[in-house]
Design a protein around this motif. Structure first.
Motif, mmCIF file in Angstrom:
data_model
loop_
_atom_site.group_PDB
_atom_site.id
_atom_site.type_symbol
_atom_site.label_atom_id
_atom_site.label_comp_id
_atom_site.label_asym_id
_atom_site.label_seq_id
_atom_site.Cartn_x
_atom_site.Cartn_y
_atom_site.Cartn_z
ATOM 1 N N THR A 32 0.718 -0.677 -0.207
ATOM 2 C CA THR A 32 -0.091 -0.029 0.183
ATOM 3 C C THR A 32 0.957 1.108 0.171
ATOM 4 O O THR A 32 1.805 1.097 0.531
ATOM 5 C CB THR A 32 -0.815 -0.058 1.252
ATOM 6 N N GLY A 33 0.747 2.067 -0.761
ATOM 7 C CA GLY A 33 1.182 3.927 -0.967
ATOM 8 C C GLY A 33 2.218 3.193 -1.610
ATOM 9 O O GLY A 33 2.883 4.510 -2.176
ATOM 10 N N VAL A 34 2.668 2.727 -2.477
ATOM 11 C CA VAL A 34 3.618 2.535 -2.583
ATOM 12 C C VAL A 34 3.369 2.509 -4.527
ATOM 13 O O VAL A 34 2.646 1.698 -5.317
ATOM 14 C CB VAL A 34 4.893 0.849 -2.809
ATOM 15 N N ARG A 35 3.825 3.280 -5.393
ATOM 16 C CA ARG A 35 3.636 3.433 -6.424
ATOM 17 C C ARG A 35 4.008 2.936 -6.991
ATOM 18 O O ARG A 35 4.187 2.716 -8.599
ATOM 19 C CB ARG A 35 3.165 5.354 -6.745
ATOM 20 N N TRP A 47 12.069 4.718 -5.397
ATOM 21 C CA TRP A 47 11.061 4.525 -4.958
ATOM 22 C C TRP A 47 9.918 5.754 -4.875
ATOM 23 O O TRP A 47 10.304 6.193 -4.483
ATOM 24 C CB TRP A 47 11.022 4.176 -2.786
ATOM 25 N N ARG A 48 9.445 5.508 -5.756
ATOM 26 C CA ARG A 48 7.820 6.448 -5.706
ATOM 27 C C ARG A 48 6.281 5.875 -4.848
ATOM 28 O O ARG A 48 6.091 4.858 -4.838
ATOM 29 C CB ARG A 48 7.402 6.906 -6.983
ATOM 30 N N VAL A 49 6.501 7.469 -3.835
ATOM 31 C CA VAL A 49 5.272 6.661 -2.731
ATOM 32 C C VAL A 49 4.068 7.588 -2.629
ATOM 33 O O VAL A 49 4.163 8.501 -2.714
ATOM 34 C CB VAL A 49 6.334 6.023 -1.022
ATOM 35 N N ASP A 50 3.196 7.543 -2.000
ATOM 36 C CA ASP A 50 2.371 7.839 -1.582
ATOM 37 C C ASP A 50 1.528 8.014 -0.129
ATOM 38 O O ASP A 50 0.456 6.904 -0.091
ATOM 39 C CB ASP A 50 1.096 7.984 -2.679
ATOM 40 N N ILE A 51 2.770 8.401 0.660
ATOM 41 C CA ILE A 51 2.611 7.671 1.855
ATOM 42 C C ILE A 51 3.082 9.272 2.992
ATOM 43 O O ILE A 51 3.616 9.761 2.421
ATOM 44 C CB ILE A 51 3.380 6.525 2.124
ATOM 45 N N ALA A 52 2.076 9.398 3.469
ATOM 46 C CA ALA A 52 2.311 10.448 5.084
ATOM 47 C C ALA A 52 3.646 10.688 5.850
ATOM 48 O O ALA A 52 3.840 9.651 5.751
ATOM 49 C CB ALA A 52 0.760 10.702 5.315
ATOM 50 N N GLY A 53 3.975 11.223 5.214
ATOM 51 C CA GLY A 53 5.296 12.024 5.652
ATOM 52 C C GLY A 53 6.719 11.441 5.509
ATOM 53 O O GLY A 53 7.251 11.593 6.013
ATOM 54 N N GLU A 112 1.663 20.536 2.604
ATOM 55 C CA GLU A 112 1.548 19.032 2.003
ATOM 56 C C GLU A 112 0.782 17.901 1.425
ATOM 57 O O GLU A 112 -0.076 18.110 2.864
ATOM 58 C CB GLU A 112 3.155 18.759 2.412
ATOM 59 N N PRO A 113 0.400 17.532 0.926
ATOM 60 C CA PRO A 113 -0.685 16.495 1.155
ATOM 61 C C PRO A 113 -0.052 15.175 2.190
ATOM 62 O O PRO A 113 0.835 14.522 1.590
ATOM 63 C CB PRO A 113 -0.728 16.142 -0.131
ATOM 64 N N ALA A 114 -1.281 14.897 2.429
ATOM 65 C CA ALA A 114 -0.838 13.557 3.886
ATOM 66 C C ALA A 114 -0.486 12.285 2.512
ATOM 67 O O ALA A 114 0.468 11.755 3.635
ATOM 68 C CB ALA A 114 -2.013 13.667 5.167
ATOM 69 N N GLY A 115 -0.722 11.631 1.971
ATOM 70 C CA GLY A 115 -0.923 11.437 1.968
ATOM 71 C C GLY A 115 -1.144 9.551 2.104
ATOM 72 O O GLY A 115 -2.704 9.957 3.410
#
Length: 150
Positions: A32-35, A47-53, A112-115
């Motif tokens: 989860t969260g790994v693009r 790594w390209r991610v969409d993970i908060a922080g 920043e967006p949280a992700g």
């Protein structure tokens, strides 16, 4: 800091489990969260991610790669991210997989967006998803045996 230490049994040989982790381009299919994860060299991954922080792009280096047995990586920039996958063959030919993941997100700026928020349960569910993916790919093909009329 998020720390996950999980051991699960997978009904597939260690070579198949290793192959799934070693194919970094497919890690986003179960984490989860790994693009995406792209191997830039044999040791360096982007790594390209969409993970908060966590920065949307970070780099990690492969510290250890023992085929069918172990992968160990760590981030090499501002965030703290470490991963370990240990594989052990079970008596029935399956795999006992131990995964240790940890990261320490950096504080977010207000703009920043949280992700995606990750917690231990999410990561454990991701590992169960990986188990299902591997076992469904490894499941033997069976043919329906239709009884012959006498």
């Amino acid at each position: 800091m998020l720390q996950v230490d999980e051991t699960i049994e997978i009904a597939a040989p260690p070579c198949e489990v290793f192959r799934r982790w070693d194919d970094v381009a497919r890690i986003s299919e179960f984490l989860t969260g790994v693009r995406s994860v792209h191997a830039e060299t044999l040791e360096r991954m982007r790594w390209r991610v969409d993970i908060a922080g966590i920065d949307p792009v970070f780099y990690a280096v492969l510290l250890e790669r023992i085929p069918d047995r172990r992968l160990l990586w760590t981030s090499c920039d501002a965030i703290t991210h470490h991963g370990l996958v240990d594989l052990e063959e079970t008596d029935d030919g399956g795999t006992r997989m131990t995964v240790r993941l940890s990261w320490m997100p950096r504080p977010l700026r207000p703009d920043e967006p949280a992700g995606v928020e990750l917690d231990e349960l999410t990561v454990r569910c991701d590992l169960q998803r990986l188990k299902r993916l591997i076992e469904s790919a490894h499941a033997p093909v069976t043919q329906d045996a239709t009884p012959v009329a006498a």
